[in-house]
Write a protein that holds these residues in place. Structure first.
Motif, PDB file in Angstrom:
ATOM      1  N   SER A  23     -26.781  11.477   0.014  1.00  0.00           N
ATOM      2  CA  SER A  23     -25.996  11.379   1.241  1.00  0.00           C
ATOM      3  C   SER A  23     -24.983  12.524   1.345  1.00  0.00           C
ATOM      4  O   SER A  23     -24.185  12.737   0.445  1.00  0.00           O
ATOM      5  N   GLU A  24     -25.054  13.241   2.465  1.00  0.00           N
ATOM      6  CA  GLU A  24     -24.080  14.291   2.759  1.00  0.00           C
ATOM      7  C   GLU A  24     -23.012  13.794   3.731  1.00  0.00           C
ATOM      8  O   GLU A  24     -22.177  14.575   4.184  1.00  0.00           O
ATOM      9  N   GLU A  25     -23.052  12.496   4.038  1.00  0.00           N
ATOM     10  CA  GLU A  25     -22.119  11.927   5.006  1.00  0.00           C
ATOM     11  C   GLU A  25     -20.944  11.218   4.352  1.00  0.00           C
ATOM     12  O   GLU A  25     -19.972  10.875   5.026  1.00  0.00           O
ATOM     13  N   ILE A  26     -21.007  10.964   3.048  1.00  0.00           N
ATOM     14  CA  ILE A  26     -19.908  10.282   2.376  1.00  0.00           C
ATOM     15  C   ILE A  26     -18.669  11.170   2.437  1.00  0.00           C
ATOM     16  O   ILE A  26     -18.732  12.350   2.082  1.00  0.00           O
ATOM     17  N   PRO A  27     -17.548  10.653   2.862  1.00  0.00           N
ATOM     18  CA  PRO A  27     -16.335  11.479   2.954  1.00  0.00           C
ATOM     19  C   PRO A  27     -16.013  12.159   1.620  1.00  0.00           C
ATOM     20  O   PRO A  27     -15.885  11.508   0.586  1.00  0.00           O
ATOM     21  N   GLY A  28     -15.918  13.482   1.672  1.00  0.00           N
ATOM     22  CA  GLY A  28     -15.596  14.247   0.476  1.00  0.00           C
ATOM     23  C   GLY A  28     -16.695  14.246  -0.566  1.00  0.00           C
ATOM     24  O   GLY A  28     -16.492  14.721  -1.690  1.00  0.00           O
ATOM     25  N   SER A  29     -17.877  13.716  -0.247  1.00  0.00           N
ATOM     26  CA  SER A  29     -19.002  13.602  -1.181  1.00  0.00           C
ATOM     27  C   SER A  29     -18.658  12.788  -2.413  1.00  0.00           C
ATOM     28  O   SER A  29     -19.370  12.823  -3.410  1.00  0.00           O
TER      29      SER A  29
ATOM     30  N   ASP B  60     -23.564  10.136  -6.012  1.00  0.00           N
ATOM     31  CA  ASP B  60     -24.582   9.822  -7.007  1.00  0.00           C
ATOM     32  C   ASP B  60     -24.727   8.305  -7.183  1.00  0.00           C
ATOM     33  O   ASP B  60     -25.838   7.778  -7.310  1.00  0.00           O
ATOM     34  N   TYR B  61     -23.598   7.595  -7.177  1.00  0.00           N
ATOM     35  CA  TYR B  61     -23.629   6.130  -7.290  1.00  0.00           C
ATOM     36  C   TYR B  61     -24.285   5.514  -6.065  1.00  0.00           C
ATOM     37  O   TYR B  61     -25.101   4.584  -6.174  1.00  0.00           O
TER      38      TYR B  61
ATOM     39  N   PRO C 244      -7.443  18.320 -11.264  1.00  0.00           N
ATOM     40  CA  PRO C 244      -6.177  18.122 -10.556  1.00  0.00           C
ATOM     41  C   PRO C 244      -6.444  17.476  -9.206  1.00  0.00           C
ATOM     42  O   PRO C 244      -7.188  17.998  -8.401  1.00  0.00           O
ATOM     43  N   HIS C 245      -5.875  16.311  -8.979  1.00  0.00           N
ATOM     44  CA  HIS C 245      -6.043  15.600  -7.714  1.00  0.00           C
ATOM     45  C   HIS C 245      -4.752  15.700  -6.910  1.00  0.00           C
ATOM     46  O   HIS C 245      -3.742  15.129  -7.274  1.00  0.00           O
ATOM     47  N   GLY C 246      -4.808  16.420  -5.805  1.00  0.00           N
ATOM     48  CA  GLY C 246      -3.681  16.411  -4.894  1.00  0.00           C
ATOM     49  C   GLY C 246      -3.740  15.187  -4.007  1.00  0.00           C
ATOM     50  O   GLY C 246      -4.690  14.405  -4.038  1.00  0.00           O
ATOM     51  N   ASP C 247      -2.692  15.003  -3.195  1.00  0.00           N
ATOM     52  CA  ASP C 247      -2.658  13.844  -2.310  1.00  0.00           C
ATOM     53  C   ASP C 247      -3.871  13.804  -1.402  1.00  0.00           C
ATOM     54  O   ASP C 247      -4.442  12.741  -1.149  1.00  0.00           O
ATOM     55  N   GLY C 248      -4.293  14.988  -0.906  1.00  0.00           N
ATOM     56  CA  GLY C 248      -5.435  15.039  -0.004  1.00  0.00           C
ATOM     57  C   GLY C 248      -6.711  14.572  -0.678  1.00  0.00           C
ATOM     58  O   GLY C 248      -7.524  13.853  -0.085  1.00  0.00           O
ATOM     59  N   ARG C 249      -6.914  14.982  -1.936  1.00  0.00           N
ATOM     60  CA  ARG C 249      -8.117  14.570  -2.651  1.00  0.00           C
ATOM     61  C   ARG C 249      -8.114  13.060  -2.901  1.00  0.00           C
ATOM     62  O   ARG C 249      -9.140  12.396  -2.746  1.00  0.00           O
ATOM     63  N   TRP C 250      -6.976  12.512  -3.274  1.00  0.00           N
ATOM     64  CA  TRP C 250      -6.909  11.070  -3.493  1.00  0.00           C
ATOM     65  C   TRP C 250      -7.192  10.309  -2.206  1.00  0.00           C
ATOM     66  O   TRP C 250      -7.826   9.256  -2.216  1.00  0.00           O
ATOM     67  N   ARG C 251      -6.717  10.833  -1.080  1.00  0.00           N
ATOM     68  CA  ARG C 251      -6.997  10.169   0.187  1.00  0.00           C
ATOM     69  C   ARG C 251      -8.496  10.189   0.476  1.00  0.00           C
ATOM     70  O   ARG C 251      -9.060   9.214   0.979  1.00  0.00           O
ATOM     71  N   SER C 252      -9.178  11.305   0.130  1.00  0.00           N
ATOM     72  CA  SER C 252     -10.627  11.370   0.325  1.00  0.00           C
ATOM     73  C   SER C 252     -11.336  10.335  -0.527  1.00  0.00           C
ATOM     74  O   SER C 252     -12.311   9.711  -0.099  1.00  0.00           O
ATOM     75  N   VAL C 253     -10.840  10.139  -1.759  1.00  0.00           N
ATOM     76  CA  VAL C 253     -11.428   9.135  -2.642  1.00  0.00           C
ATOM     77  C   VAL C 253     -11.297   7.749  -2.022  1.00  0.00           C
ATOM     78  O   VAL C 253     -12.252   6.969  -1.987  1.00  0.00           O
ATOM     79  N   SER C 254     -10.125   7.440  -1.517  1.00  0.00           N
ATOM     80  CA  SER C 254      -9.895   6.143  -0.904  1.00  0.00           C
ATOM     81  C   SER C 254     -10.800   5.930   0.303  1.00  0.00           C
ATOM     82  O   SER C 254     -11.416   4.866   0.464  1.00  0.00           O
ATOM     83  N   ILE C 255     -10.899   6.933   1.159  1.00  0.00           N
ATOM     84  CA  ILE C 255     -11.736   6.817   2.361  1.00  0.00           C
ATOM     85  C   ILE C 255     -13.201   6.636   1.980  1.00  0.00           C
ATOM     86  O   ILE C 255     -13.919   5.812   2.567  1.00  0.00           O
ATOM     87  N   ALA C 256     -13.660   7.393   0.977  1.00  0.00           N
ATOM     88  CA  ALA C 256     -15.057   7.307   0.556  1.00  0.00           C
ATOM     89  C   ALA C 256     -15.381   5.921   0.005  1.00  0.00           C
ATOM     90  O   ALA C 256     -16.444   5.347   0.293  1.00  0.00           O
ATOM     91  N   LEU C 257     -14.477   5.362  -0.774  1.00  0.00           N
ATOM     92  CA  LEU C 257     -14.726   4.048  -1.356  1.00  0.00           C
ATOM     93  C   LEU C 257     -14.700   2.950  -0.287  1.00  0.00           C
ATOM     94  O   LEU C 257     -15.480   1.988  -0.350  1.00  0.00           O
TER      95      LEU C 257
ATOM     96  N   TRP D 186     -15.592   3.450   2.760  1.00  0.00           N
ATOM     97  CA  TRP D 186     -16.886   3.668   3.437  1.00  0.00           C
ATOM     98  C   TRP D 186     -17.994   2.946   2.672  1.00  0.00           C
ATOM     99  O   TRP D 186     -18.875   2.311   3.267  1.00  0.00           O
ATOM    100  N   LEU D 187     -17.944   3.018   1.336  1.00  0.00           N
ATOM    101  CA  LEU D 187     -18.961   2.375   0.509  1.00  0.00           C
ATOM    102  C   LEU D 187     -18.957   0.860   0.722  1.00  0.00           C
ATOM    103  O   LEU D 187     -20.015   0.233   0.859  1.00  0.00           O
ATOM    104  N   LEU D 188     -17.774   0.255   0.767  1.00  0.00           N
ATOM    105  CA  LEU D 188     -17.684  -1.187   1.001  1.00  0.00           C
ATOM    106  C   LEU D 188     -18.222  -1.558   2.378  1.00  0.00           C
ATOM    107  O   LEU D 188     -18.822  -2.616   2.555  1.00  0.00           O
TER     108      LEU D 188
END
Length: 497
Positions: A365-371, A375-376, A404-417, A419-421
């Motif tokens: 999937s190339e649509e997951i926010p921030g990729s 793999d999961y 190194p995770h900046g605030d922006g990267r952590w926000r991408s992680v949250s959005i992607a997860l 999306w998964l739910l």
């Protein structure tokens, strides 16, 4: 809407009828899929007979339908969706409809055993039903049924129950499932792969790691594998290094540029689409295969022609040394993946049938926010089609970086997860899995400085599973413990949040 005489106006929208029968086990997964389709297609009338399962929000609902009313609705329906019950499937075919069948899965608490899974698989093979195993496949099948209804009509079957019985021996369906052990199954006939040892294409995405990349390529070259191995190095966000190209006998290396979405997912897909072999494998540019890895996996593929993905264990290399991460089981199902992301199933261990991606469940999937977690998500899709096979041996060295995770990267992680739910409502049926994802969202929100949503998600995680460690870690970070301190501690033992 009403007619001028005050009577209700006829609803001329095409009808999708969904019936899950009267079994007392909840079947919220199918209700959610159909309800989601109703929300996205307001010009389609969706009626769900939901039994003891909670009713839908957007679609029309009926807890139960008597036999005459059910038969009338099936006659009217443009498409009929059933669970994997013999009576429901027979009723749909009696109405001249090819049933779209979704089998109840015991791993999700939808039934007491897996007889519906085996039953629907056999009927699908015989062309008696059209089975669906994922929300995406379900929506696509309904779209096809509504736009090309002729393919979902059956006729000239005076006794549809007999057609079902002819398609499959019901006593055989209720027998124990067949063993999947390679020791109990013969090798496929010679020529099923072409040569005895099929050619394998290895896709290696890379960006800015030339030294590590060469180590990864060396691990592929020295594989104890009798067949040909073609390596495709896919450069992402950088100019290709053509000095890596090597037409070296049975271990050639080709260099490509990522032509799809920037990032790891697009680079992997570029390689998969460029491959011309039945088997493809993934290896990240900072990981290293051990010599026995590929041969052991191909042996499983040769012995089990229906297997689409074989994984193996890893050795995590981190600041504190090395940690073996081996999953001590040989088969992993969809329910297992919902409960746990099974860290040892690392993408650098994947050996896949290319057709399962290109013509099956779809590419990475190339649509997951921030990729993040692509793999999961691919594992989830593949496991819905067939169990994942695993070799419980650490055959890949995986380098754990301190990202190194900046605030922006952590926000991408949250959005992607999140999306998964949303894409996999089945998580709601598995408390441990839902708590795990909620805990990770909570940690990401806390690390990005968003205290209120962090607390909300942490509480949600702990309500589903009181011992979910990620929930407590998120609370600690939300209360002032630096996220970097937590991450460094986790990295020292080869783990992540």
């Amino acid at each position: 809407m009403t007619e001028p005489n005050g009577a209700p106006a006829p609803d001329d929208r095409p009808l999708v009828l969904v019936t899950i029968g009267t079994n007392h086990h909840p079947f919220g997964r199918l209700v959610d899929w159909a309800d989601h389709y109703a929300r996205r297609h307001p010009r389609v009338r969706v009626l769900i007979q939901h039994g003891r399962t909670r009713p839908p929000v957007s679609a029309e609902a009926a807890a139960y339908l008597d036999r005459d009313r059910l038969a009338a609705l099936m006659d009217e329906a443009a498409a009929v969706v059933t669970h994997g019950g013999h009576a429901s499937i027979t009723a749909a075919r009696r109405a001249g409809r090819l049933p779209i069948a979704v089998a109840r899965d015991p791993e999700l608490g939808e039934h007491v055993d897996d007889h519906q899974l085996r039953f629907v698989t056999r009927l699908d093979d015989a062309g008696v039903v059209r089975s669906c195993a994922s929300s995406q496949q379900f929506a696509a099948t309904l779209d096809t049924a509504l736009t090309r209804p002729g393919g979902f009509r059956v006729g000239g079957v005076p006794d549809p129950g007999a057609a079902v019985r002819r398609a499959v021996d019901l006593t055989d369906l209720h027998a124990a499932p067949r063993a999947r052990s390679t020791a109990q199954r013969p090798l496929p006939p010679a020529g099923s792969f072409g040569p005895p040892w099929p050619e394998v294409t290895v896709v290696v995405p890379t960006r800015g790691r030339p030294d590590l990349l060469r180590t990864a390529l060396r691990g592929i070259t020295v594989q104890d594998y009798p067949g040909r191995i073609t390596t495709l190095v896919v450069h992402d966000h950088e100019e290709p290094d053509h000095t890596l190209s090597d037409d070296n006998g049975d271990r050639p290396v080709l260099v490509l540029r990522n032509t799809l979405s920037p990032g790891l997912a697009g680079a992997r897909n570029t390689g998969v689409l460029a491959a011309d072999t039945e088997l493809v494998a993934f290896c990240d540019d900072d990981d290293e295969w051990l010599p026995q890895k590929l041969r052991a996996q191909v042996e499983v593929m040769r012995a089990e022609p229906d297997t689409e993905l074989v994984s193996c264990g890893i050795t995590a290399v981190h600041q504190g040394g090395t940690t073996p991460r081996v999953l001590n089981r040989t088969t992993v199902g969809f329910g297992d993946l919902l409960r746990s992301n099974t860290t040892p199933l690392h993408p650098s261990t994947f050996l896949l049938r290319r057709d399962a991606l290109v013509h099956g469940c779809g590419l990475v999937s190339e649509e997951i926010p921030g990729s993040y977690g692509h793999d999961y998500e691919l594992l989830l899709r593949l496991a819905q089609r067939a169990p994942v096979r695993n070799i419980p041996v650490a055959a890949v060295r995986v380098l754990r970086h301190r990202h190194p995770h900046g605030d922006g990267r952590w926000r991408s992680v949250s959005i992607a997860l999140r999306w998964l739910l949303s894409e996999y409502p089945e998580f709601r049926l598995v408390p441990a899995g839902h708590a795990r994802i909620a805990g990770r969202i909570a940690f990401a929100e806390a690390a990005s400085g968003r205290r209120a949503p962090a607390l909300e998600w942490a509480v949600a995680a702990l309500r589903r599973r009181p011992f979910e460690g990620r929930g407590y870690l998120a609370l600690a970070v939300a209360c002032g413990v630096p996220a970097g301190t937590v991450l460094r501690t986790l990295h020292r033992i080869g783990r992540g949040p």
